[in-house]
Scaffold this motif. Sequence first.
Motif, PDB file in Angstrom:
ATOM      1  N   ARG A   1       6.110  -2.344   3.338  1.00  9.14           N
ATOM      2  CA  ARG A   1       7.423  -2.870   3.760  1.00  9.14           C
ATOM      3  C   ARG A   1       8.121  -1.909   4.691  1.00  9.14           C
ATOM      4  NH1 ARG A   1      10.813  -5.198  -1.252  1.00  9.14           N
ATOM      5  NH2 ARG A   1      10.094  -3.331  -2.337  1.00  9.14           N
ATOM      6  N   LYS A   2       8.007  -0.599   4.348  1.00  9.07           N
ATOM      7  CA  LYS A   2       8.775   0.397   5.115  1.00  9.07           C
ATOM      8  C   LYS A   2       7.830   1.291   5.907  1.00  9.07           C
ATOM      9  CE  LYS A   2      11.641   0.244   1.056  1.00  9.07           C
ATOM     10  NZ  LYS A   2      11.235   0.556  -0.309  1.00  9.07           N
TER      11      LYS A   2
ATOM     12  N   THR B   1       2.494   4.139 -12.638  1.00  6.12           N
ATOM     13  CA  THR B   1       2.979   4.019 -11.260  1.00  6.12           C
ATOM     14  C   THR B   1       4.497   3.848 -11.278  1.00  6.12           C
ATOM     15  OG1 THR B   1       2.930   1.600 -11.232  1.00  6.12           O
ATOM     16  CG2 THR B   1       0.874   2.707 -10.643  1.00  6.12           C
ATOM     17  N   ALA B   2       5.039   3.576 -10.098  1.00  6.43           N
ATOM     18  CA  ALA B   2       6.489   3.350  -9.976  1.00  6.43           C
ATOM     19  C   ALA B   2       6.911   2.013 -10.582  1.00  6.43           C
ATOM     20  CB  ALA B   2       6.886   3.397  -8.501  1.00  6.43           C
TER      21      ALA B   2
ATOM     22  N   THR C   1       8.217 -12.986  -4.525  1.00  5.88           N
ATOM     23  CA  THR C   1       7.365 -11.823  -4.254  1.00  5.88           C
ATOM     24  C   THR C   1       5.992 -11.981  -4.910  1.00  5.88           C
ATOM     25  OG1 THR C   1       9.331 -10.426  -4.171  1.00  5.88           O
ATOM     26  CG2 THR C   1       7.219  -9.304  -4.448  1.00  5.88           C
TER      27      THR C   1
ATOM     28  N   ALA D   1       0.814  -1.228   0.000  1.00  4.20           N
ATOM     29  CA  ALA D   1       0.000   0.000   0.000  1.00  4.20           C
ATOM     30  C   ALA D   1       0.845   1.275   0.000  1.00  4.20           C
ATOM     31  CB  ALA D   1      -0.947  -0.004   1.198  1.00  4.20           C
TER      32      ALA D   1
ATOM     33  N   ILE E   1      -1.008   1.432  -7.189  1.00  2.00           N
ATOM     34  CA  ILE E   1      -2.354   0.840  -7.129  1.00  2.00           C
ATOM     35  C   ILE E   1      -2.758   0.536  -5.680  1.00  2.00           C
ATOM     36  CG2 ILE E   1      -3.727  -1.158  -7.837  1.00  2.00           C
ATOM     37  CD1 ILE E   1      -1.950  -1.306 -10.398  1.00  2.00           C
ATOM     38  N   GLY E   2      -1.822   0.034  -4.890  1.00  3.91           N
ATOM     39  CA  GLY E   2      -2.139  -0.314  -3.497  1.00  3.91           C
ATOM     40  C   GLY E   2      -2.508   0.914  -2.689  1.00  3.91           C
TER      41      GLY E   2
ATOM     42  N   TYR F   1       8.433 -12.171 -15.575  1.00  4.68           N
ATOM     43  CA  TYR F   1       7.271 -11.467 -14.986  1.00  4.68           C
ATOM     44  C   TYR F   1       5.973 -12.064 -15.541  1.00  4.68           C
ATOM     45  CZ  TYR F   1       4.008  -7.659 -13.835  1.00  4.68           C
ATOM     46  OH  TYR F   1       2.938  -6.925 -13.377  1.00  4.68           O
TER      47      TYR F   1
ATOM     48  N   TYR G   1       6.173  -6.600  -8.342  1.00  2.02           N
ATOM     49  CA  TYR G   1       7.001  -5.736  -9.193  1.00  2.02           C
ATOM     50  C   TYR G   1       7.361  -6.517 -10.453  1.00  2.02           C
ATOM     51  CZ  TYR G   1      11.080  -8.514  -8.031  1.00  2.02           C
ATOM     52  OH  TYR G   1      11.956  -9.562  -7.921  1.00  2.02           O
TER      53      TYR G   1
ATOM     54  N   VAL H   1      -4.225  -9.239  -7.557  1.00  2.00           N
ATOM     55  CA  VAL H   1      -3.822  -8.374  -8.671  1.00  2.00           C
ATOM     56  C   VAL H   1      -2.814  -9.148  -9.520  1.00  2.00           C
ATOM     57  CG1 VAL H   1      -2.771  -6.176  -9.338  1.00  2.00           C
ATOM     58  CG2 VAL H   1      -4.213  -6.297  -7.282  1.00  2.00           C
TER      59      VAL H   1
ATOM     60  N   GLY I   1      -3.721  -3.347 -17.576  1.00  2.85           N
ATOM     61  CA  GLY I   1      -2.744  -3.064 -18.621  1.00  2.85           C
ATOM     62  C   GLY I   1      -1.744  -2.100 -17.998  1.00  2.85           C
TER      63      GLY I   1
ATOM     64  N   LEU J   1       4.571  -5.172   6.547  1.00  2.00           N
ATOM     65  CA  LEU J   1       4.426  -6.502   5.914  1.00  2.00           C
ATOM     66  C   LEU J   1       5.309  -6.553   4.675  1.00  2.00           C
ATOM     67  CD1 LEU J   1       1.089  -8.422   5.183  1.00  2.00           C
ATOM     68  CD2 LEU J   1       2.987  -8.411   3.577  1.00  2.00           C
ATOM     69  N   ASP J   2       6.212  -7.521   4.681  1.00  2.00           N
ATOM     70  CA  ASP J   2       7.023  -7.807   3.501  1.00  2.00           C
ATOM     71  C   ASP J   2       6.610  -9.203   3.062  1.00  2.00           C
ATOM     72  OD1 ASP J   2       9.014  -8.704   1.752  1.00  2.00           O
ATOM     73  OD2 ASP J   2      10.577  -7.534   2.732  1.00  2.00           O
ATOM     74  N   VAL J   3       6.123  -9.351   1.840  1.00  2.00           N
ATOM     75  CA  VAL J   3       5.611 -10.673   1.444  1.00  2.00           C
ATOM     76  C   VAL J   3       6.724 -11.726   1.372  1.00  2.00           C
ATOM     77  CG1 VAL J   3       3.552  -9.806   0.244  1.00  2.00           C
ATOM     78  CG2 VAL J   3       5.664 -10.173  -1.052  1.00  2.00           C
ATOM     79  N   ASN J   4       7.983 -11.265   1.408  1.00  2.00           N
ATOM     80  CA  ASN J   4       9.090 -12.226   1.452  1.00  2.00           C
ATOM     81  C   ASN J   4       9.459 -12.621   2.878  1.00  2.00           C
ATOM     82  OD1 ASN J   4       9.399 -12.321  -1.335  1.00  2.00           O
ATOM     83  ND2 ASN J   4      10.612 -10.454  -1.328  1.00  2.00           N
TER      84      ASN J   4
HETATM   85  N1  NAP Z   1       1.741  -0.488 -13.155  1.00  4.04           N
HETATM   86  C1  NAP Z   1       1.432  -1.365 -14.069  1.00  4.04           C
HETATM   87  O1  NAP Z   1       1.512  -1.095 -15.294  1.00  4.04           O
HETATM   88  C2  NAP Z   1       0.911  -2.717 -13.685  1.00  4.04           C
HETATM   89  C3  NAP Z   1       0.274  -3.486 -14.664  1.00  4.04           C
HETATM   90  C4  NAP Z   1      -0.213  -4.749 -14.326  1.00  4.04           C
HETATM   91  C5  NAP Z   1      -0.079  -5.224 -13.037  1.00  4.04           C
HETATM   92  N2  NAP Z   1       0.545  -4.457 -12.094  1.00  4.04           N
HETATM   93  C6  NAP Z   1       0.683  -5.021 -10.749  1.00  4.04           C
HETATM   94  O2  NAP Z   1       0.104  -4.132  -9.827  1.00  4.04           O
HETATM   95  C7  NAP Z   1       0.689  -4.333  -8.533  1.00  4.04           C
HETATM   96  C8  NAP Z   1       1.034  -2.991  -7.922  1.00  4.04           C
HETATM   97  O3  NAP Z   1       2.033  -2.355  -8.700  1.00  4.04           O
HETATM   98  P1  NAP Z   1       2.031  -0.792  -9.005  1.00  4.04           P
HETATM   99  O4  NAP Z   1       1.858  -0.616 -10.457  1.00  4.04           O
HETATM  100  O5  NAP Z   1       1.116  -0.079  -8.082  1.00  4.04           O
HETATM  101  O6  NAP Z   1       3.570  -0.438  -8.715  1.00  4.04           O
HETATM  102  P2  NAP Z   1       4.269   0.254  -7.449  1.00  4.04           P
HETATM  103  O7  NAP Z   1       3.805   1.652  -7.301  1.00  4.04           O
HETATM  104  O8  NAP Z   1       5.709  -0.015  -7.662  1.00  4.04           O
HETATM  105  O9  NAP Z   1       3.729  -0.569  -6.200  1.00  4.04           O
HETATM  106  C9  NAP Z   1       4.223  -1.829  -5.869  1.00  4.04           C
HETATM  107  C10 NAP Z   1       3.940  -2.060  -4.412  1.00  4.04           C
HETATM  108  O10 NAP Z   1       4.355  -3.404  -4.083  1.00  4.04           O
HETATM  109  C11 NAP Z   1       5.177  -3.303  -2.945  1.00  4.04           C
HETATM  110  N3  NAP Z   1       6.096  -4.415  -2.828  1.00  4.04           N
HETATM  111  C12 NAP Z   1       7.062  -4.821  -3.683  1.00  4.04           C
HETATM  112  N4  NAP Z   1       7.724  -5.871  -3.162  1.00  4.04           N
HETATM  113  C13 NAP Z   1       7.162  -6.115  -1.943  1.00  4.04           C
HETATM  114  C14 NAP Z   1       7.400  -7.043  -0.918  1.00  4.04           C
HETATM  115  N5  NAP Z   1       8.379  -7.938  -0.994  1.00  4.04           N
HETATM  116  N6  NAP Z   1       6.595  -7.012   0.172  1.00  4.04           N
HETATM  117  C15 NAP Z   1       5.618  -6.098   0.300  1.00  4.04           C
HETATM  118  N7  NAP Z   1       5.376  -5.172  -0.624  1.00  4.04           N
HETATM  119  C16 NAP Z   1       6.127  -5.185  -1.727  1.00  4.04           C
HETATM  120  C17 NAP Z   1       5.904  -1.976  -3.082  1.00  4.04           C
HETATM  121  O11 NAP Z   1       6.463  -1.608  -1.840  1.00  4.04           O
HETATM  122  P3  NAP Z   1       7.792  -0.688  -1.671  1.00  4.04           P
HETATM  123  O12 NAP Z   1       7.319   0.748  -1.705  1.00  4.04           O
HETATM  124  O13 NAP Z   1       8.356  -1.086  -0.368  1.00  4.04           O
HETATM  125  O14 NAP Z   1       8.698  -1.007  -2.831  1.00  4.04           O
HETATM  126  C18 NAP Z   1       4.735  -1.107  -3.518  1.00  4.04           C
HETATM  127  O15 NAP Z   1       3.945  -0.764  -2.423  1.00  4.04           O
HETATM  128  C19 NAP Z   1       1.889  -5.260  -8.760  1.00  4.04           C
HETATM  129  O16 NAP Z   1       1.519  -6.562  -8.384  1.00  4.04           O
HETATM  130  C20 NAP Z   1       2.118  -5.176 -10.248  1.00  4.04           C
HETATM  131  O17 NAP Z   1       2.714  -6.351 -10.759  1.00  4.04           O
HETATM  132  C21 NAP Z   1       1.039  -3.214 -12.387  1.00  4.04           C
END
Ligand code: NAP
Length: 288
Positions: A38-39, A185-186, A108, A14, A18-19, A150, A88, A135, A181, A57-60
Amino acid sequence: MTAVQTKTVFITGASSGIGYATARLFQDKGWNVVATLRKPEQAETLAALPRVLCLPLDVNDRASIHAAVEKAIAHFGAIDVLVNNAGYGLMGAFETLDEAQIIRQFDTNVFGLMETCRAVLPHFRERKSGALVNVASMVGRVPLPLYSVYNASKWAVEGFTEGLVYELCPLGIGVKIIEPGAVNTAFFGRSADRDNRTGVSTYDQYSKAQFGVMDKTGPGGSSPEDAAKVIYRAANDSSQRLRYSVGTDARMLLLARRWLPETLFRAMIRMSLSEKAFNSVGKLLYKS
Ligand SMILES: NC(=O)c1ccc[n+]([C@@H]2O[C@H](COP(=O)([O-])OP(=O)(O)OC[C@H]3O[C@@H](n4cnc5c(N)ncnc54)[C@H](OP(=O)(O)O)[C@@H]3O)[C@@H](O)[C@H]2O)c1
């Protein structure tokens, strides 16, 4: 008249994207929100909102998953919806990625998600209710170049989640898959793992050209708030529907995957990711 119980959502990842947007939306709609990150230093904005509990919470880290679930239930009394969002993208030609990167990707995106399910499902089972929202990604059904690992992790999430439908729906537990799609985001920036650790350089030119195009999809894609709305809709949809896509690109490509013969489909993907085609066709799918 009995008071309506406030529902509780538990979200992984979160801190951003998206979170974060999902946590904000559920909070806005009056839900209790367990926003896990995580942080802890990233929790400030969310923690300041009413009905939001931020937990590490760290999923690892399996112990952190179980501890967060226990604390959430103790604090709010129940969890109604689990949103497995943390994840990621590992990007690059397969030969440029080393084993540790691949293991971390699956730890992860797949095993971490499974462990979160393991922690929450006994609670759902006991209550004979709950919704599991995983997701995944459009690439869980439409693989894209340079995302082989991925893609595989999200295919695993798709297969795992669809399989759970048969076990969980008869128990009164809803099961949903979200297929975004490109979302702005980051994911494409700080979260991405694109390190070439093996030093294989054969794919350098191809990678440079493809990433040049694909990097434009993030900023032109859906917003995290768009994705959050779809997650909210899915979590509240008591129908048997399993899959919910996010964005025009996901809708179009999933449709093309369904109706086009495989060879034609692959030719279309290859072509649409050329710089020239992307600059024209891409305009239909992405904002810029
Ligand atoms: N953006 C896209 O285009 C896209 C498309 C399809 C699917 N998705 C999926 O959407 C989900 C969210 O991604 P996002 O796009 O919102 O990117 P994001 O802004 O990078 O968010 C990813 C989140 O996952 C967390 N995370 C990563 N590794 C983790 C771990 N080991 N334990 C707990 N948290 C962890 C990150 O935490 P930290 O801040 O600590 O790194 C961050 O809160 C992911 O599953 C991604 O695969 C994204």
